[in-house]
Design an enzyme around this catalytic site. Structure first.
Site, short mmCIF file in Angstrom:
data_model
loop_
_atom_site.label_atom_id
_atom_site.label_comp_id
_atom_site.label_asym_id
_atom_site.label_seq_id
_atom_site.Cartn_x
_atom_site.Cartn_y
_atom_site.Cartn_z
N CYS A 60 0.84 -1.19 0.00
CA CYS A 60 0.00 0.00 0.00
C CYS A 60 0.88 1.25 0.00
O CYS A 60 2.10 1.17 0.10
CB CYS A 60 -0.93 0.01 1.21
SG CYS A 60 -0.05 0.15 2.78
N CYS A 63 3.12 1.64 3.03
CA CYS A 63 4.37 0.87 2.94
C CYS A 63 5.39 1.61 2.08
O CYS A 63 6.57 1.68 2.42
CB CYS A 63 4.09 -0.50 2.34
SG CYS A 63 3.00 -1.56 3.31
N ASP A 469 -7.46 11.19 -28.09
CA ASP A 469 -6.34 11.35 -29.00
C ASP A 469 -6.92 11.38 -30.42
O ASP A 469 -8.06 10.95 -30.63
CB ASP A 469 -5.37 10.18 -28.83
CG ASP A 469 -4.18 10.28 -29.77
OD1 ASP A 469 -3.68 11.39 -29.97
OD2 ASP A 469 -3.77 9.24 -30.31
N ASP A 647 -4.29 5.73 -28.04
CA ASP A 647 -3.77 4.47 -28.59
C ASP A 647 -2.26 4.43 -28.70
O ASP A 647 -1.67 3.36 -28.73
CB ASP A 647 -4.37 4.22 -29.97
CG ASP A 647 -3.71 5.06 -31.05
OD1 ASP A 647 -3.50 6.28 -30.80
OD2 ASP A 647 -3.42 4.54 -32.13
N ASP A 651 0.44 8.20 -25.52
CA ASP A 651 -0.77 8.32 -24.71
C ASP A 651 -0.69 7.51 -23.42
O ASP A 651 -1.55 7.67 -22.55
CB ASP A 651 -2.00 7.84 -25.50
CG ASP A 651 -2.25 8.69 -26.73
OD1 ASP A 651 -2.21 9.92 -26.60
OD2 ASP A 651 -2.48 8.13 -27.81
#
Length: 755
Positions: A60, A63, A469, A647, A651
């Site tokens: 987490c 941690c 995009d 894509d 991105d």
């Protein structure tokens, strides 16, 4: 200390893990020394000394902060960065007097395990955990089915009294022989977690689960020994099976974040050809390339590190990095980035950064940071479950004490307390979200949409902003020849003779437009210029305007020129085609209150044309991956919940940082891994479909939550009053889970999206 697998462990971890970690670090075990971390230290002129460790048990954000802060506090340490998704801790320091064993020991003292980082071993640890959970789940399912064969006749006998005590006891013992080993094995993930929590003086969700399993098993054995009518071995197996389903789904979700970073770095070359001072070329690992080294890049190779062109001319495909569809000319002194594809000429590159500091590696780090920030998203079920541990423990304890005070024998008091633990099992609560996710993912899958993140539907239902995009999202991402009617007759067929001899993307577009046919023999491709050959004894060229003989050619469009000796040059223009339903989808999104924008790395002119065609008012072009991610950070700071649809490799950071993200099936592997959903085919309407299904799924989830709350509100007091046995409690618990699942199944039959 190090064991035989180079795992560093200790007998006495001195510090507890951070609060809030679901199960905490696994307890280190003693081992004999077998390796020295000093052997894994690397030296670099810029950053000094560095060591990479694989840290186990960090689960987490608490941690992460604890380890980074603890290691960075060591005298002389410059930086300490832990990646939760891969478990890799990178530590750098300048003072060579620091003993690497001190760094390792600090991690151990914080209560975690560590070993020199090896990607294959790191993945092996992750895969082993997943396999173990899957095996536990299979064992619990197999046991539950077999125990039911003996439980059903006993249940039937309660109504007709046809089963004798000896037969019933025998069936109970057979069930015990199946259930007890199953509980010991399949319950281990919960037992370990509960024990680790209790050793640290705290409780987590696995404590009441473990208590319920142990009490139900113990009472069942006692009842079997004394020949009692009721045993609850079936409840034990069913309980573990339902809970392991949720635990395995959670593990599978963590895998997605790791895969995104691996796919990104897979685009980086593994080896490179380095020029030595004497002029010889030596093949070395990319990790050995240092700033100032000279590297040879041949046509078809990916550029391994960031650098500057020292020799040669060529063209490169930057589409994965920037989203720009047209190839980019490369020449002397030009800076290039790792991950770009060299298309035509031989280049000599002067490295300006190590592979770990390259543009591509920085994108990978952005993806990792985005995934880690997303991992702190607390799902609704987790929020509701926070109250479960103290309330159920208090209720069970109060039940036992009250019955003892009322004069009941200890067996009855414990039996009723056990019934409280079982009947209030968070199965219905735990299945409220996963059951809907499974049904919704199946519905989306039938429509060509793959759901990759378990909480993506929750986030997708909450979006209030959408960013697209351009290349490969609003468009199909494949250049095609435009304005064919304006091309002189015969020019297309003649130019195709040269185009078929080239690998250039624009030449391929001409070849596709012309159709199948022959190519000129002995055609010569000139790096950075084009391709030339002989047509009917005359010199013909297909390529850049200046090379063909066209002066002062300036255009916002992507173009090539074709000329035959003695004839006027012919201009070919290219465009990226919009998806068939792009305009319709954008209009539908606007009708639902969204105002989509475009964030693209392509040229401003191409972006403006796509925005005008689809009716999008706000658009940005020529953005770097970092600018896209920064733009989304700005929207997030404004409180916007953004859906990013992209894509390209450029991105990937934005997809990871967005509130939720979608990628087409033609996207780069790294972008698909970073995205929460992936759609197949050419229809952009899949984005709208996903949003509508997400909203319908949210409605089903909320219904499940309300039912789970109502169930526990009614069932817990009944169990505390002693009106149900653990057997009835198990049936009630299972029934609540079935009801939640049936409600989720309604999502699959919804005729009207969003119902």
């Amino acid at each position: 200390m190090f064991d035989g697998d180079n795992a560093i462990t200790t007998l006495n971890p001195t510090t507890e893990p951070a609060l809030g970690c679901p199960s905490g670090p696994e307890p280190p075990t003693a081992a004999a020394a077998a390796a020295d971390p000093r052997a894994f230290v690397q030296q670099d002129r810029a950053s000094g000394l560095s060591l990479e460790l694989l840290v186990r048990g960090a689960r987490c954000a608490g941690c992460l902060r604890k380890i980074e802060t603890g290691v960075a506090a060591l005298p002389g340490v410059s930086t300490a960065r832990l990646n939760l998704t891969t478990g890799r801790l990178s530590v750098t320091w300048q003072d060579d007097r620091i003993d690497p064993r001190t760094i390792v020991q600090r991690v151990i003292d914080l209560g975690y395990q560590a070993q020199p980082f090896d990607p294959s071993k790191a993945q092996a640890v992750i895969d082993q955990e997943g396999r173990h959970l899957l095996i536990c789940m299979a064992v619990a399912a197999f046991a539950a089915m077999n125990i039911m064969m003996f439980s059903v006749p006993i249940w039937s006998a309660h109504f007709n009294g046809e089963m004798e005590e000896g037969t019933r006891t025998m069936f109970h013992w057979i069930s015990a022989c199946i259930a007890l080993p199953t509980a010991a094995y399949a319950g281990m993930p919960f037992f370990k977690s509960a024990w680790n929590a209790l050793k640290k003086g705290r409780a987590n969700m696995d404590v009441p689960i473990s208590l319920g399993v142990l009490l139900a098993s113990s009472l069942s054995v006692v009842e079997t020994v004394r020949g009692g009518e009721h045993a609850y071995f079936d409840a034990v197996a069913m309980l573990l099976f339902f809970l392991l389903i949720g635990r395995y789904l959670d593990h599978a979700l963590r895998q997605k974040a790791r895969q995104a970073a691996r796919d990104l770095l897979a685009l980086q070359a593994v080896t490179a050809s380095r020029l030595e001072p004497d002029g010889t070329a030596v093949s070395v690992a990319v990790s050995e390339i240092r700033p100032g080294d000279h590297v040879i890049i041949l046509p078809g190779d990916r550029i391994p590190v960031d650098g500057t062109i020292l020799e040669g001319v060529s063209e490169a495909d930057f589409s994965l990095l920037t989203g720009e569809t047209a190839p980019v000319a490369l020449g002397l002194g030009q800076k290039v980035r790792a991950g770009a594809l060299n298309l035509s000429g031989r280049l000599v590159l002067g490295a300006s950064a190590r592979s770990d500091d390259s543009f591509l590696a920085e994108i990978a780090r952005l993806v990792e940071m985005g995934e880690q920030s997303k991992s702190i998203y607390v799902r609704w079920a987790d929020k509701a479950a926070k109250l479960y541990v103290p309330v159920v423990h208090a209720a069970a304890f109060l039940t036992a004490v009250t019955w003892l005070l009322l004069g009941a024998e200890p067996r009855i008091a414990i039996l009723n307390a056990c019934a409280v633990l079982i009947i209030t099992c968070p199965c219905a609560l735990g299945l409220a979200v996963p059951a809907v996710q499974v049904v919704a993912s199946g519905r989306l899958f039938k429509r060509g949409i793959l759901l990759k993140s378990g909480d993506a539907l929750e986030r997708l239902a909450e979006i209030d902003f959408i960013a697209f995009d351009k290349t490969g999202v609003l468009t199909l991402g494949q250049l095609r020849l435009s304005g064919e009617e304006a091309i002189p007759k015969g020019a297309l067929a003649q130019s195709a003779l040269l185009a078929r001899a080239s690998r250039h993307p624009l030449a391929r577009a001409i070849a596709r437009a012309a159709g199948p046919g022959p190519a000129i023999e002995n055609a010569r491709e000139v790096p950075g210029c084009g391709v030339e050959g002989q047509i009917d004894g005359l010199r013909a060229r297909l390529g850049r305007a200046s090379w063909v003989g066209v002066e002062d050619a300036q255009s916002e469009e992507t173009e090539l020129y074709f000329a035959i000796q003695g004839q006027a040059p012919v201009r070919f223009c290219f465009e990226d085609t919009l998806r068939p339903d792009a305009i319709q989808t954008i209009q539908a999104l606007k009708a639902r209150g969204f105002q989509p924008i475009i964030l693209s790395g392509d040229r401003n002119g191409a972006v403006a044309r796509a925005a005008l065609a689809t009716g999008i008012e706000t658009y940005w072009g020529e953005l770097t991956p970092f600018e896209k991610a920064a733009y989304l950070d700005g929207l997030k700071a404004q409180g916007r919940r953004v859906l990013m649809v992209g894509d390209g490799l450029n991105d990937a950071p934005a997809l990871a940082k967005a509130f939720v993200s979608i990628a087409p099936g033609t996207a780069a592997d790294a972008s698909q891994s970073a995205a929460d959903l992936v759609f197949q085919g050419e229809q952009l309407g899949a984005v709208l479909e996903a949003i509508e299904v997400a909203r319908a799924a949210k409605k089903r989830v909320m219904e499940n939550f309300w039912f789970a709350a109502l169930y526990n509100f009614i069932a817990a007091p009944i169990a505390m009053l002693g009106l149900v046995t653990p057997f009835i409690a198990a049936i009630a618990m299972s029934s609540s889970s079935i009801i939640v699942t049936l409600n989720a199944l309604r999502l699959a039959s919804d005729r009207r999206t969003g119902s």
